[in-house]
Design an enzyme around this catalytic site. Structure first.
Site, PDB file in Angstrom:
ATOM      1  N   ARG A 105       0.843  -1.193   0.000  1.00 20.67           N
ATOM      2  CA  ARG A 105       0.000   0.000   0.000  1.00 20.67           C
ATOM      3  C   ARG A 105       0.886   1.254   0.000  1.00 20.67           C
ATOM      4  O   ARG A 105       1.959   1.259   0.603  1.00 20.67           O
ATOM      5  CB  ARG A 105      -0.841  -0.045   1.278  1.00 20.67           C
ATOM      6  CG  ARG A 105      -1.791   1.120   1.502  1.00 20.67           C
ATOM      7  CD  ARG A 105      -2.969   1.032   0.614  1.00 20.67           C
ATOM      8  NE  ARG A 105      -4.096   1.830   1.087  1.00 20.67           N
ATOM      9  CZ  ARG A 105      -5.104   2.180   0.306  1.00 20.67           C
ATOM     10  NH1 ARG A 105      -5.137   1.812  -0.967  1.00 20.67           N
ATOM     11  NH2 ARG A 105      -6.105   2.873   0.786  1.00 20.67           N
ATOM     12  N   THR A 385      -9.859   0.582  -9.098  1.00 18.02           N
ATOM     13  CA  THR A 385      -8.903  -0.383  -8.584  1.00 18.02           C
ATOM     14  C   THR A 385      -8.956  -1.575  -9.528  1.00 18.02           C
ATOM     15  O   THR A 385      -9.837  -1.652 -10.365  1.00 18.02           O
ATOM     16  CB  THR A 385      -9.361  -0.750  -7.150  1.00 18.02           C
ATOM     17  OG1 THR A 385      -9.330   0.443  -6.379  1.00 18.02           O
ATOM     18  CG2 THR A 385      -8.527  -1.806  -6.491  1.00 18.02           C
ATOM     19  N   THR A 403      -4.205  -0.587  -7.045  1.00 13.07           N
ATOM     20  CA  THR A 403      -5.021   0.583  -7.380  1.00 13.07           C
ATOM     21  C   THR A 403      -4.244   1.885  -7.498  1.00 13.07           C
ATOM     22  O   THR A 403      -3.153   2.017  -6.947  1.00 13.07           O
ATOM     23  CB  THR A 403      -6.112   0.769  -6.296  1.00 13.07           C
ATOM     24  OG1 THR A 403      -7.011   1.782  -6.696  1.00 13.07           O
ATOM     25  CG2 THR A 403      -5.516   1.142  -4.957  1.00 13.07           C
ATOM     26  N   GLU A 424      -4.339   8.265  -3.637  1.00 10.87           N
ATOM     27  CA  GLU A 424      -4.709   7.420  -2.502  1.00 10.87           C
ATOM     28  C   GLU A 424      -4.861   8.184  -1.195  1.00 10.87           C
ATOM     29  O   GLU A 424      -5.478   7.689  -0.260  1.00 10.87           O
ATOM     30  CB  GLU A 424      -3.629   6.342  -2.334  1.00 10.87           C
ATOM     31  CG  GLU A 424      -4.139   4.980  -1.986  1.00 10.87           C
ATOM     32  CD  GLU A 424      -4.889   4.348  -3.132  1.00 10.87           C
ATOM     33  OE1 GLU A 424      -6.105   4.164  -2.980  1.00 10.87           O
ATOM     34  OE2 GLU A 424      -4.269   4.035  -4.160  1.00 10.87           O
ATOM     35  N   SER A 456      -7.573   0.976   3.625  1.00 11.55           N
ATOM     36  CA  SER A 456      -8.129   0.507   2.354  1.00 11.55           C
ATOM     37  C   SER A 456      -9.336  -0.398   2.602  1.00 11.55           C
ATOM     38  O   SER A 456      -9.551  -0.883   3.709  1.00 11.55           O
ATOM     39  CB  SER A 456      -7.048  -0.288   1.620  1.00 11.55           C
ATOM     40  OG  SER A 456      -7.583  -0.908   0.477  1.00 11.55           O
ATOM     41  N   SER A 457     -10.090  -0.630   1.539  1.00 15.71           N
ATOM     42  CA  SER A 457     -11.154  -1.642   1.576  1.00 15.71           C
ATOM     43  C   SER A 457     -10.805  -2.839   0.709  1.00 15.71           C
ATOM     44  O   SER A 457     -11.626  -3.751   0.539  1.00 15.71           O
ATOM     45  CB  SER A 457     -12.471  -1.051   1.066  1.00 15.71           C
ATOM     46  OG  SER A 457     -12.893  -0.008   1.878  1.00 15.71           O
ATOM     47  N   GLY A 477     -13.624  -1.442  -6.551  1.00 18.01           N
ATOM     48  CA  GLY A 477     -14.946  -0.911  -6.192  1.00 18.01           C
ATOM     49  C   GLY A 477     -14.979  -0.035  -4.954  1.00 18.01           C
ATOM     50  O   GLY A 477     -16.049   0.158  -4.368  1.00 18.01           O
TER      51      GLY A 477
HETATM   52  N1  GLY Z   1      -8.595   3.134  -2.888  1.00 16.00           N
HETATM   53  C1  GLY Z   1      -9.642   2.272  -2.505  1.00 16.00           C
HETATM   54  C2  GLY Z   1      -9.288   1.410  -1.350  1.00 16.00           C
HETATM   55  O1  GLY Z   1      -8.125   1.122  -1.139  1.00 16.00           O
HETATM   56  O2  GLY Z   1     -10.141   1.017  -0.613  1.00 16.00           O
END
Ligand code: GLY
Length: 578
Positions: A105, A385, A403, A424, A456-457, A477
């Protein structure tokens, strides 16, 4: 047809004379099952990237080699989300059953601070619109390239140069685009024109992209060559680093040489939990994906959801209520584990999950006001993403989500280097309680700090059944990622769908705040069900603007050992394998 012929020809060229199988979306439009292969498979957002990954495995490489080659290829052919200017996560499961994850990340730059997106940089200022979304100040220190080299060092078997070369070839020789790609590249071009002038690495030489055009990116080819020849130093040091820092200066960004040189990805223990006969392996913080998925599935397990029927009123109610509760906890507790203490065990505790559902009834909806995050509730008692899934012929599996954040990221191209920088930083909480672009709220756990990773998700996930590899799954998403992965897994496990059916099935989403269910725009939800949900107190049902939520790319290991692809064909995702 010409396009299809070319794709098939390319398949043969890339893999030599082989039994390469790839997805033909027209053929399988009505099919119950996706592409089936015997041994190995890649499912990704682009047919060329899937084929390059499959080719690597056909030459004897493993899933990790394929992961690296697929990821670099996506950076070329899927520029809205595939990247070297962003970051992501990888979940893996080896053929001996061992598992883990890599967190690559992005990180906040050293000069970042908690109030950097507020008026005058002051704590009491309002959030300045778009500052965390558009322009170089929205960019976190990229992790994708360092992550690829970390994967290679630990698990790779092929020469790294051979894994990067196919992406370089795509840049230099170019690749032919479909009508749909031309449409999305034209949209991207317009976005990119604003900050980069009208003659940049993603500009069409003819003004607008058209079906059948050959897209090249010489500058990106040069950057990838530097990476091929110098390792990750080809990105984080030398010419590429100089170009990134120069771009920062020109676009009011703050990433420095020191930020780039310091970047390191982190191997983390994966989040693992049981659901009936299944073991789920998913991403730990700095993604919220694994913990939220564990919570939602843990709460679901308390009810015989399979008997309610797919997208029946009862099934939707139950899933919405588990989603609501998990996102409430996300808002308060989840952030970068290198900076904040996360009560992971408590959040996943089965007793807690049971208590958390105690005030749920099929007779009436809860409201998000009455659902509080963990602790507050119990203190008295105490678009863009991209995901790809790979299985190799040795039985190793990787699940990777990566992403730039929104489509085409910060809209800033590193001039002379041909790649787009992420935005981000918007995944941090710019101000407690103020929703980010995905509408999710956060607090101090996800406040900005130098070198911290934004929450993040992303939910790359692998599922075992009775100790054996069963499914590899994930999706883009934004905040809907976790709920899409949750629904896709349940579609197979509880509603008896094939992998392709599970991916095709329309999805819905609830994230605590706002208190509304979002359905896919074209979801054919039975009017009776919708009325019933309204009557039960789920009034604010919103149709999403985009046609589909996420683009789930998954692989299922069938009982006979063959692999079935679930590629999100609604967005032209594609499987390849042998
Ligand atoms: N940028 C979307 C996520 O990492 O959740």
């Amino acid at each position: 047809m010409k396009y299809l012929l070319k794709a098939v020809l390319l398949c043969v060229l890339i893999v030599g004379v082989s039994s390469c199988k790839e997805q033909n979306n027209n053929e399988i439009k009505q099919a119950k099952e996706g592409v089936i292969t015997d041994k190995a498979m890649v499912v990704s957002a682009h047919h060329l990237a899937s084929k390059i990954g499959s080719n690597v495995m056909e030459k004897g490489g493993n899933a990790y080699d394929a992961m690296i080659a697929t990821s670099f290829a996506l950076a070329v052919v899927h520029p809205s989300a595939g990247n070297i200017g962003g970051g992501g996560f990888m979940i893996y499961r080896n053929n001996d059953g061992t598992n883990g994850s890599l967190d690559f990340r992005e990180k906040a730059p050293l000069k970042a601070h908690a109030h950097m997106y507020l008026e005058d940089g002051k704590a009491d200022g309002e959030v300045v619109k778009n500052l965390s979304l558009i322009g170089a100040l929205s960019t976190g220190v990229p992790g994708t390239v360092e992550g690829a080299f970390a994967v290679h060092k630990k698990f790779g078997t092929m020469d790294m140069k051979d894994l990067i070369q196919p992406a370089i070839d795509l840049c230099i020789e170019g690749y032919e685009i479909s009508k749909e790609e031309a449409i999305y590249l034209n949209k991207g071009q317009k976005k990119l024109d604003v900050l980069n002038g009208e003659n940049h690495a993603y500009s069409s030489p003819n003004g607008e992209w058209e079906k059948g055009d050959i897209v090249k990116n010489m500058a990106l080819g040069k950057t990838l060559t530097l990476i091929r020849d110098n390792g990750s130093d080809g990105f984080y040091k030398g010419e590429t680093a100089d170009l990134i820092v120069k771009t920062m200066k020109e676009h009011k960004g703050i990433i420095s040489h020191e930020d780039l040189e310091k970047y390191k990805s982190v191997w983390r223990e994966a989040i693992t939990f049981d659901y009936k006969d299944y073991k789920v392996i998913s991403m730990a913080p700095s993604s919220s994906g694994g913990i939220c998925l564990a919570q939602m599935m843990g709460m679901t397990e308390l009810y015989p959801i399979g008997s309610y029927g797919f997208q029946s009123t009862k099934a939707i109610q139950l899933m919405v209520e588990t989603e609501r509760r998990a996102y409430a906890d996300r808002s308060k507790h989840l952030g970068d584990p290198d900076f904040v203490e996360i009560p992971t065990a408590k959040l996943m505790n089965k007793e807690y999950l049971k208590r958390n559902m105690a005030n749920f009834s099929f007779e009436k909806a809860n409201t998000s006001e009455e659902i509080r995050p963990f602790e507050e509730q119990y203190t008295k008692e105490s678009n863009e993403t991209t995901h790809f899934s790979i299985i190799d012929s040795f039985g190793n599996a990787v699940s990777v989500t990566t992403t730039l954040n929104l489509g085409f990221g910060s809209r800033v191209i590193v001039d002379g280097a041909g790649f787009i920088l992420n935005n981000e930083m918007d995944d941090f909480s710019s101000k407690p309680g103020v929703p980010n672009v995905f509408g999710v709220v956060g607090g101090t756990a996800n406040a900005i700090q130098p070198e911290k990773r934004m929450l993040s998700s992303m939910t790359p996930t692998i599922v075992e059944k009775k100790g054996k590899l069963f499914m590899v799954v994930g999706t883009p998403g934004g905040s809907t990622i976790i709920t899409s992965v949750y629904q896709t897994i349940l579609n197979v496990i509880e509603f008896g769908m094939t992998m392709q059916e599970a991916v095709d099935a329309p999805r819905f989403h609830h994230q605590w705040k706002p208190d509304s269910i979002k359905f896919e725009r074209d979801m054919d939800i039975d009017k009776v069900t919708e009325k019933e949900l309204n009557k039960l107190g789920y009034p604010s049902i919103k149709r999403g603007n985009s046609i589909i939520m996420g683009q789930v790319d998954a692989i299922l290991v069938k009982e006979n050992g063959k692999l079935e692809a679930g590629a999100d064909r609604r967005n032209y995702n594609s499987a390849a394998g042998f």
